[in-house]
Design an enzyme around this catalytic site. Sequence first.
Site, mmCIF file in Angstrom:
data_model
loop_
_atom_site.group_PDB
_atom_site.id
_atom_site.type_symbol
_atom_site.label_atom_id
_atom_site.label_comp_id
_atom_site.label_asym_id
_atom_site.label_seq_id
_atom_site.Cartn_x
_atom_site.Cartn_y
_atom_site.Cartn_z
ATOM 1 N N SER A 169 0.943 -1.060 0.195
ATOM 2 C CA SER A 169 0.005 -0.119 -0.069
ATOM 3 C C SER A 169 0.734 1.210 0.063
ATOM 4 C CB SER A 169 -1.093 -0.326 1.184
ATOM 5 O OG SER A 169 -1.994 0.869 0.934
ATOM 6 N N ASP A 380 -7.967 -5.635 -6.742
ATOM 7 C CA ASP A 380 -7.944 -4.435 -5.710
ATOM 8 C C ASP A 380 -8.305 -3.131 -6.648
ATOM 9 O OD1 ASP A 380 -7.331 -2.740 -3.701
ATOM 10 O OD2 ASP A 380 -5.263 -2.613 -4.254
ATOM 11 N N HIS A 441 -6.296 -6.103 -2.098
ATOM 12 C CA HIS A 441 -5.095 -5.195 -1.710
ATOM 13 C C HIS A 441 -4.345 -5.949 -0.485
ATOM 14 C CE1 HIS A 441 -3.775 -1.216 -1.200
ATOM 15 N NE2 HIS A 441 -3.663 -1.318 0.372
#
EC number: 3.4.16.5
Length: 470
Positions: A169, A380, A441
């Site tokens: 991320s 994602d 994700h």
Amino acid sequence: MKLLSILFIFVSSYSFCLAAPATDKVNDLPGLTFTPDFFHYSGYLRAWTDKYLHYWLTESSRAPTQDPLVLWLNGGPGCSSLDGLIEELGPFHVKDFGNSIYYNEYAWNKFANVLFLESPAGVGYSYSTNFNLTVSDDEVSLHNYMALLDFLSKFPEYKGRDFWITGESYAGVYIPTLAVRILNDKKNFPNFKGVAIGNGALNFPNNYNTMVPFYYYHALVRDDLYNDIARNCCNNNIGTCDIYSKFFDPNCRDKVINALDGTNELNMYNLYDVCYYNPTTNLKKAFIERQMRIAVGLPARKHNAATTVPLCAQTNNTHVYLNRADVRKSLHIPSSLPAWEECSDQVGKNYVVTHFNVIPEFQTMIAAGIKILVYNGDVDTACNSIMNQQFLTSLNLTVLGEQEKVNEAWHYSGQTGTAVAGFQTKFAGNVDFLTVRGSGHFVPEDKPKESQQMIFNFINNKDYSTPIQL
């Protein structure tokens, strides 16, 4: 003989003093349902005069004195890397409403010493003595670097060990900026081997530019709305459109927002997940979504109980467990510190983004010859795979292998057979791009078997489809 025995005991004790700090060793982690075959340590690293970052080191269960050191960083900015430990790639996973810990058989510490660092100060158990939590990208990289130097002073046995930096991320910014500092310190990090970035925010504006077509081709946006954006906001070419700027264009803002509202009743971190989440909490999924909305001037999404009631039980296991008094004591956490949170609103609100893309840092890493892996779960929508494919394409690297293939499959091999795990593209300059099929994700959480095989083969310089042999 007696003198030799005394000398041996003295030398052994002295050697131990130069190794892992006994005061940080975790001896009685509450709730364990198994006996670990590895040591683990929890304590603090000094990152600046007033900044102290909490770490949790899980040593390798295979060959701790020989296996590499792997750093893991979660993103946010403002989310704890203990989420990575407990919910993703670490050996300790929590169940029973925070009452027990079971063993994660797909933990990365089966073949590496994995260091989880809560960064920056104010995140998780990490703290600042002057309570100033305003911090920028460059300051975070400096603090992480200083904390690593302190780690090497606490654990000198790792100095000179093969070293890798991994994360996901917003660690797409943390990792490259830290890597540049590490590359400039050959004395302390002579064997820095590479980085692995999962679903990274490598080009923040382009994440938004690619979201609208990504949503459209996953059947979340109607033709008329998509064509309206293309015609009236993008000169009939969404593929090259600066959609990020359209958030600030009054003629296009509502159109773009309507398109991105396609995931309002879905989990934006995994389109096919059945675990919804309350967007008003400080759990990582809600927190990161709020940060993304703040960046383009959108208010936080309101909680709709009809569509966001979690369908999977015990979504706050980590939060409950890490706030148990006996757990905090075992992890050597000062009682004066506030409750542990997955993500810190105070850090998020005071965070200063300075690296909207990390092209210069990637160019530095490529020139240095270290290995680079960028991987993305392919469902994602928070940091989508198109963004990172385009980011790597912008580096103008030569594609290796069979040019006529769009992407080449890589396979997971397990006890039940072999299956397509995703697709890969290899570039000149030691750069690999992998997708992980059906993952969102948080790849080590969604696809633990595949991610373990992927990372093992990455750090051991093997083909990604090679079965793990420990």
